[in-house]
Design a protein around this motif. Structure first.
Motif, PDB file in Angstrom:
ATOM      1  N   PHE B  44       0.828  -1.199   0.000  1.00 42.38           N
ATOM      2  CA  PHE B  44       0.000   0.000   0.000  1.00 42.38           C
ATOM      3  C   PHE B  44       0.869   1.259   0.000  1.00 42.38           C
ATOM      4  O   PHE B  44       0.664   2.192  -0.774  1.00 42.38           O
ATOM      5  CB  PHE B  44      -0.917  -0.006   1.226  1.00 42.38           C
ATOM      6  N   ARG B  45       1.858   1.252   0.902  1.00 43.27           N
ATOM      7  CA  ARG B  45       2.687   2.442   1.067  1.00 43.27           C
ATOM      8  C   ARG B  45       3.469   2.768  -0.202  1.00 43.27           C
ATOM      9  O   ARG B  45       3.666   3.934  -0.532  1.00 43.27           O
ATOM     10  CB  ARG B  45       3.626   2.250   2.246  1.00 43.27           C
ATOM     11  N   HIS B  48       1.100   4.369  -2.535  1.00 44.53           N
ATOM     12  CA  HIS B  48       0.739   5.645  -1.934  1.00 44.53           C
ATOM     13  C   HIS B  48       1.856   6.681  -2.136  1.00 44.53           C
ATOM     14  O   HIS B  48       1.599   7.836  -2.494  1.00 44.53           O
ATOM     15  CB  HIS B  48       0.474   5.415  -0.444  1.00 44.53           C
ATOM     16  N   SER B  49       3.081   6.256  -1.899  1.00 44.43           N
ATOM     17  CA  SER B  49       4.197   7.195  -2.016  1.00 44.43           C
ATOM     18  C   SER B  49       4.408   7.623  -3.460  1.00 44.43           C
ATOM     19  O   SER B  49       4.733   8.781  -3.733  1.00 44.43           O
ATOM     20  CB  SER B  49       5.487   6.574  -1.474  1.00 44.43           C
ATOM     21  N   ILE B  50       4.238   6.685  -4.375  1.00 41.23           N
ATOM     22  CA  ILE B  50       4.395   7.046  -5.787  1.00 41.23           C
ATOM     23  C   ILE B  50       3.322   8.064  -6.161  1.00 41.23           C
ATOM     24  O   ILE B  50       3.597   9.074  -6.805  1.00 41.23           O
ATOM     25  CB  ILE B  50       4.295   5.794  -6.690  1.00 41.23           C
ATOM     26  N   LYS B  51       2.112   7.814  -5.698  1.00 38.25           N
ATOM     27  CA  LYS B  51       1.020   8.739  -5.987  1.00 38.25           C
ATOM     28  C   LYS B  51       1.332  10.123  -5.420  1.00 38.25           C
ATOM     29  O   LYS B  51       1.169  11.136  -6.102  1.00 38.25           O
ATOM     30  CB  LYS B  51      -0.285   8.203  -5.395  1.00 38.25           C
ATOM     31  N   GLY B  52       1.787  10.133  -4.161  1.00 39.71           N
ATOM     32  CA  GLY B  52       2.067  11.404  -3.497  1.00 39.71           C
ATOM     33  C   GLY B  52       3.085  12.225  -4.265  1.00 39.71           C
ATOM     34  O   GLY B  52       2.887  13.417  -4.523  1.00 39.71           O
ATOM     35  N   GLY B  53       4.188  11.564  -4.641  1.00 38.93           N
ATOM     36  CA  GLY B  53       5.245  12.270  -5.364  1.00 38.93           C
ATOM     37  C   GLY B  53       4.749  12.735  -6.724  1.00 38.93           C
ATOM     38  O   GLY B  53       5.000  13.866  -7.149  1.00 38.93           O
TER      39      GLY B  53
END
Lengths: 128, 742
Positions: B44-45, B48-53
């Protein structure tokens, strides 16, 4: 001397990209005293040797998440008064409520632009 | 790249690759049946992190896809959806597409919605995520009052330097349990002027019990403003002692009135109430190691706390993050799990290569120096000689360390192969499972990069040609699902990578027929099974009856073989009819250095890789047997080994009349065969730095590379296996009349 010259900030995020982005934005606001940490425990360790006024932390981090970091800060005397800005990818009610209870000063939802970050910081510390 | 945003953007894509890797890893773990919530969290993370960046850089396509995948992962994470094998296969596909989107964004390319949409559609159908409406969250920011005082009078941060001052607050007790005192000590300038030294006070304090000293440096002005006569430091000390407060005060007796001194007993609170091992104040290295038992702490008010925090160690020795449990009841993960992040530094590869080159030069330089010292006739026990000996050791250590920087686990490459298997099996309608082993085997980065193409081709071959169709497998009494295994391991100074399948094995009759048809071998050629298998490596060979769109599109195993050889490696094939085929690649550990034997042949100096040499021997009359005018064998312990005259093979001189009394190196080859190389003399054994020849000369048969020796002379590095195969190929295929003529 303006507030931005004196303000010390620590950015906590497991993604170096995010740390870089935030630090870059802070730099553009004229905030020069910026430390960073890749996770909660190292943030706490760094804060012990060089305290800051404001912690800007990501919520979703491996190991210790942003709220756990906030809790650790709030239950430890010297770091109790540090301002805390939580950055979240998902602004769930649950997270915000928990943040509220733990004494989070403000939160910011991703994605954000520098202006949004600046506003979120200013809501905590006043005009930069 | 001077634009900070461009730099951050570049680092985002590097970070994405790491996240994609942990995503693949996590999915693999899930596929293996692991339902650990932390594994799902990692998956998940990563998304999530790829999306955030991606959001920060306005990469909308990537954000859109990552968001949908993240939502699906959230369903899994919260237990609303339990993925089965099919779901995980879909997640793998999503991860692949996510990777494509990342790379497309990086290269300013696009991924067609024909690729992304069907995948998202399937995902929606399977997991059925409902887009949650954006909640209206009321939150009033709380203002922080920062009193910086009078700007002009106080250029530093008075309220920060005051931060660590312990207040009489129970939670401030830095150490759990025991009796003792927290002491805040701030010398006035007069303290120093009167000749006192805080260090001596601290040492005296240490005599009372375990002492932890923390220095506050926040009041230090910048260097240009510093007044050396004025002390700027203050300290917080905690001392564990049974002594009275009076005893502590007595330590400071002589500085009374010359400092600010606050002594607070910390035994007034019940022990072990700290939720996290953050000590109240910073540490200097403690004068004596503080004894702090790791404790699982009680929280002051559990209802206000999201999750239990587990104290692990003292703050000064914070280790790489232990993963705290995600639920208060779950046991903490043992340390050393793959989820544990390591402290890393990203370095431009160019800088490392520069270092590798410099160390290479250092090795050569060192060798030259050794030679000069030897030639100067210094006794071996002279200080210069022994110093040089140590220098040699250090040089080697440095070299090894530098090489280690370049090495990385082969895992990233293996993960890419996972995708190749998924895609190629889908396109030919076969069910294939990839097994990997030895993913943590470390291989030189350059080798990993250059292995990608040949390995991709081999994997496709295994799926396309190696494995049978599900029906054929069932008919042969095998499970429907075919297996491709990819392994890596270190074996006697080399890396061995194997690609094997449990397919039908090589159809030797067909291979042979094909080779004859293509005129690659004479119709009456006498070939062993191994010979036939090796025909696959001949240029232009393809056995697929119909050329599929997967493999066999102009690129054959000959290309694979030459790319492996370009890396200083070899490839071997073994096959068992009905059981499967294994390709084995053997590669040098590094492309930069080599342990070699320095030999002399026809007044030329050559380097033979040490790991190829089994033994060296001097030939007697009985050892050499002539099989013909130019063919000799050496008899070694009852067996016969073909003899090759190195000088003649390399064209330095005509073949010798007699080899009696000569020295031969017994060479072990990849295929297990041996060969003897005749040389004129052995000079030395040493490490040499490999300098590639191909940039200047292109590949030279029998020669791997060159090096610079201690005396500055250039020497060629032999590729014994290639030399022998060239030589034996020549003797075998060369028509006799030519041999007689020439």
């Amino acid at each position: 001397m303006a507030l931005r010259d004196q303000l010390r900030v620590m950015v906590v995020d497991d993604m170096s990209t995010s740390r870089g982005l935030i630090a870059n934005a802070l730099d553009s606001f004229g905030i020069r005293n910026v430390a960073s940490a890749a996770d909660g425990p190292s943030a706490l360790q760094k804060l012990a040797t060089s305290p800051v006024h404001l912690v800007i932390s990501d919520y979703n981090m491996p190991g210790m998440d942003g709220l756990q970091l906030l809790h650790a800060l709030r239950t430890n005397g010297p770091t109790r008064g540090i301002g805390f800005l939580l950055i979240t990818g998902r602004a769930d009610r649950e997270i915000i409520d928990m943040g509220k209870r733990l004494g989070m000063n403000n939160f910011l939802k991703k994605p954000f632009d520098p202006a949004g970050l600046r506003a979120a910081i200013e809501a905590i510390v006043g005009k930069l | 790249m001077s634009d900070p945003m461009a730099e951050i953007r570049a680092s985002f894509f590097i970070e994405c690759e790491e996240l994609l890797e942990s995503l693949q890893d996590g999915l693999q773990t899930m596929d293996d049946g692991d339902t650990d919530p932390e594994t799902i969290n990692i998956v998940f993370r990563a998304v999530h992190s790829i999306k955030g960046g991606a959001g920060a850089f306005g990469l909308d396509n990537l954000v859109h896809f990552a968001h949908r995948l993240e939502s699906a992962m959230d369903e899994v994470r919260t237990g609303r959806f339990h993925p089965d094998g099919e779901a995980i296969r879909l997640f793998f596909t999503c991860a692949d597409v996510l990777g494509d989107l990342v790379r497309a964004a990086r290269d300013d390319d696009t991924v067609s919605s024909d690729v992304t949409d069907p995948v998202l559609e399937k995902l929606e159908k399977l997991v059925g995520v409902e887009e949650e409406a954006e909640e209206d969250l009321d939150f009033t920011p709380t203002t922080l009052s920062l009193d910086f005082g009078d700007d002009m009078a106080l250029p530093t941060l008075p309220d920060l330097s005051a931060l660590p001052t312990p207040e009489p607050d129970p939670a401030d007790a830095p150490l759990p349990g025991g009796k003792g005192f927290t002491i805040f000590f701030k010398p006035d300038p007069a303290l120093y002027l009167s000749g006192n030294e805080p260090l001596y006070l601290f040492r005296t304090l240490r005599d009372l019990g375990d002492l932890t000293v923390t220095c506050h440096t926040t009041a230090l002005p910048t260097l240009d403003q510093i007044d050396a006569a004025t002390g700027h430091l203050s300290w917080t000390l905690t001392v564990h002692t049974e002594e009275s407060e009076q005893a502590v005060r007595e330590v400071f007796e002589f500085v009374d009135g010359l400092c600010q001194l606050d002594i607070t007993p910390f035994a007034t609170v019940p022990s072990a109430t700290l939720p996290f091992p953050l000590t109240a104040t910073p540490f200097l290295p403690p004068l004596s190691p503080p004894e702090q038992p790791a404790s699982t702490a009680m929280l002051p008010d559990p209802t206000t706390v999201p999750e239990t925090l587990v104290a692990k160690d003292t703050a000064v020795r914070v280790k790489p993050v232990e993963t705290p449990p995600s639920e208060s009841s779950a046991p903490a993960k043992p340390s050393g799990t793959p989820t544990q992040p390591h402290a890393t530094v990203r370095v431009d590869l160019e800088r490392i290569d520069r270092l590798v080159n410099l160390v290479g030069e250092l090795v050569i330089n060192q060798a030259m120096l050794s030679q000069s010292v030897t030639e100067a006739g210094l006794p071996p026990n002279s200080p210069i000689s022994t110093g040089l000996e140590e220098f040699l050791q250090l040089t080697r250590d440095i070299q090894e360390s530098v090489m280690m920087i370049r090495a990385q686990p082969i895992k990233s490459l293996f993960q890419r192969m996972g995708r190749i298997v998924r895609e190629s099996s889908a396109s030919v309608g076969k069910e294939v499972r990839l097994h990997t082993d030895g993913e943590n085997t470390e291989v030189d980065k350059t080798v990993i990069e250059r292995l990608a193409d040949p390995l991709t081709h081999m994997i496709r071959n295994a799926v396309d040609h190696g494995l049978e169709s599900p029906d054929k497998r069932l008919a042969a009494g095998k499970p429907r699902e075919g297996h491709v295994t990819l392994t890596a391991q270190h074996r006697s100074g080399r890396i061995v990578i194997e690609v094997s399948d449990d397919g039908a094995g090589i159809n030797r009759e067909r291979v042979r027929a094909k080779a004859i048809e293509k005129g690659l071998i004479p119709t009456d050629a006498q070939l062993t099974d191994g010979d036939i298998d090796n025909l696959l490596f001949l240029p232009g060979f393809s056995t697929a009856q119909e050329i599929s769109n997967l493999s066999g599109r102009g690129v054959g195993m000959d290309v694979v073989k030459s790319s492996i050889q370009a890396l200083g490696g070899r490839i071997a094939i073994t096959s068992q009819e009905g059981k499967g085929t294994t390709f084995s690649i053997s590669l040098p550990l590094t492309l930069a250095v080599l342990d070699g034997m320095i030999v002399r042949v026809a007044n030329e100096t050559l380097v033979v890789p040490l790991n190829a040499i089994l033994e060296t021997l001097t030939l007697t009359q009985d050892d050499v047997k002539a099989l013909g005018p130019q063919a000799h064998v050496v008899q070694i312990r009852g067996g016969f080994v073909p003899l090759f005259d190195l000088g003649a093979e390399l064209g330095y001189r005509p073949p010798q009349e007699s080899y009696v009394g000569g020295i031969v190196l017994l060479i072990g080859q990849e295929d297990g065969n041996r060969a003897a190389l005749a040389v004129d003399g052995i000079e030395d054994q040493r490490q040499v730095v490999i300098k590639g020849l191909e940039g200047s000369y292109g590949p030279v048969p029998g020669i791997a590379a060159a090096t610079i020796l201690g005396d500055g002379q250039i020497a060629l590095i032999l590729d014994p296996t290639d030399l022998v195969s060239q030589a034996s190929g020549r003797t075998r295929s060369r028509p006799p009349q030519h041999a007689l003529a020439g």
